[in-house]
Write an enzyme that holds these catalytic residues in place. Structure first.
Site, PDB file in Angstrom:
ATOM      1  CG  ASP A   1      -2.185   0.851   1.006  1.00 19.98           C
ATOM      2  OD1 ASP A   1      -2.592   1.027  -0.166  1.00 19.98           O
ATOM      3  OD2 ASP A   1      -2.757   1.335   1.991  1.00 19.98           O
ATOM      4  CG  LEU A   2       5.404   3.072  -0.546  1.00 21.18           C
ATOM      5  CD1 LEU A   2       5.354   3.660   0.855  1.00 21.18           C
ATOM      6  CD2 LEU A   2       6.811   2.619  -0.882  1.00 21.18           C
TER       7      LEU A   2
END
Length: 286
Positions: free
Chosen positions: A191-192
């Protein structure tokens, strides 16, 4: 305390209504436990209550109380593993309450405000610092793929077959093949995206809110390639794919295929179908 609107969707999740009902008391307990002075919630969290907090020694922090889902289960372990190198520092952790006290990024400006290529410059510098070998509690990317390949067809059926079946079949084939042929294993964050990298006084940019897995480096570029924060268009998606693959020394075809597979795996949540995810897959297949 008013529950932020961004959290109200959790009422439809198993245990969500009970968690929301107990959230004010849980916040108060955490504040007393760590002797914090807390402010009103930030409006950005969708699965956690996130509030500014000041410690008695004046340290500016963030108190995060997580909804107990599986994807965020090992966030504290990831932050501890990075130990402030490219990511916000973990200051304290209460696993029973799923509460984290984290370094506050000041001024906290998100990476998404930058022009595309300036943002990609920052990502190219930041990502390799997070590629650390890791053991411990983290789920492997291969294990995650097994879950995605089971859940995606079922979610597609429940949602009324909202897009062509060929996209489901393609994702299943790609994910299965990718999972069995990976390169070296490091800690990656699924989820970067550009809202989860913040400007800081300690370092130019710090990652927050990890959803960690252990897998190959090519997977780590996926959220930046897919994420709409740096532009939702065929040109922007392909620019991110090309630059991150080339400048990080990644196999472009594997980054592309991981992006297709993971984007499909995250294309349906409950009753919600994310049409923009299907657009991204179409653009990557053109």
């Amino acid at each position: 305390m008013r529950i932020p609107d961004e959290l109200t969707w959790l009422r439809a999740m198993p245990g969500g209504a009970q968690w929301l009902a107990g959230l004010p008391e849980l916040l108060d307990t955490c504040a007393r436990h760590w002797s914090l002075r807390v402010g009103p919630p930030f409006g950005s969290g969708t699965t956690s209550l996130v509030v500014p907090a000041d410690r008695v020694d004046g340290t500016r922090a963030v108190l995060k109380v997580q909804f107990p889902d599986s994807e965020s289960e090992h966030e504290a372990a990831a932050l501890h593993h990075w130990d402030g190198d490219g990511a916000a520092r973990l200051l304290a952790h209460d696993p029973d309450r799923r509460a984290l006290l984290i370094e506050r990024c000041d001024p906290g400006t998100p990476l998404r405000v930058l022009p595309l290529d300036d943002a990609l410059d920052a990502v190219v510098t930041l990502l390799p610092r997070l590629w650390r070998p890791a053991d411990g509690p983290f789920l492997s990317l291969a294990e995650a793929v097994r879950g995605w390949t089971v859940r995606l067809p079922a979610a597609w059926e429940r949602a009324g077959r909202p897009y062509e079946r060929r996209f489901v079949d393609l994702a299943l084939d790609l994910l299965t093949g990718l999972a069995t042929g990976q390169g070296g294993q490091v800690l990656v964050n699924q989820d970067l995206h550009a809202s989860n990298v913040l400007r800081s006084t300690r370092e130019p940019w710090l990652a927050i809110d990890p959803k960690p897995l252990v897998g190959e480096r090519e997977f780590s570029a996926v959220p930046m390639v897919r994420g709409p924060e740096l532009g939702h268009s065929r040109a922007a998606v392909r620019r991110r794919l090309d630059r991150l693959s080339a400048e990080l020394g990644l196999d472009r075809s594997r980054v592309r295929d991981w992006t297709i597979g993971h984007t499909m795996a995250w294309s349906i949540a409950g009753d919600t179908v994310f049409a923009e995810h299907i657009e991204i897959v179409r653009w990557l297949l053109d």
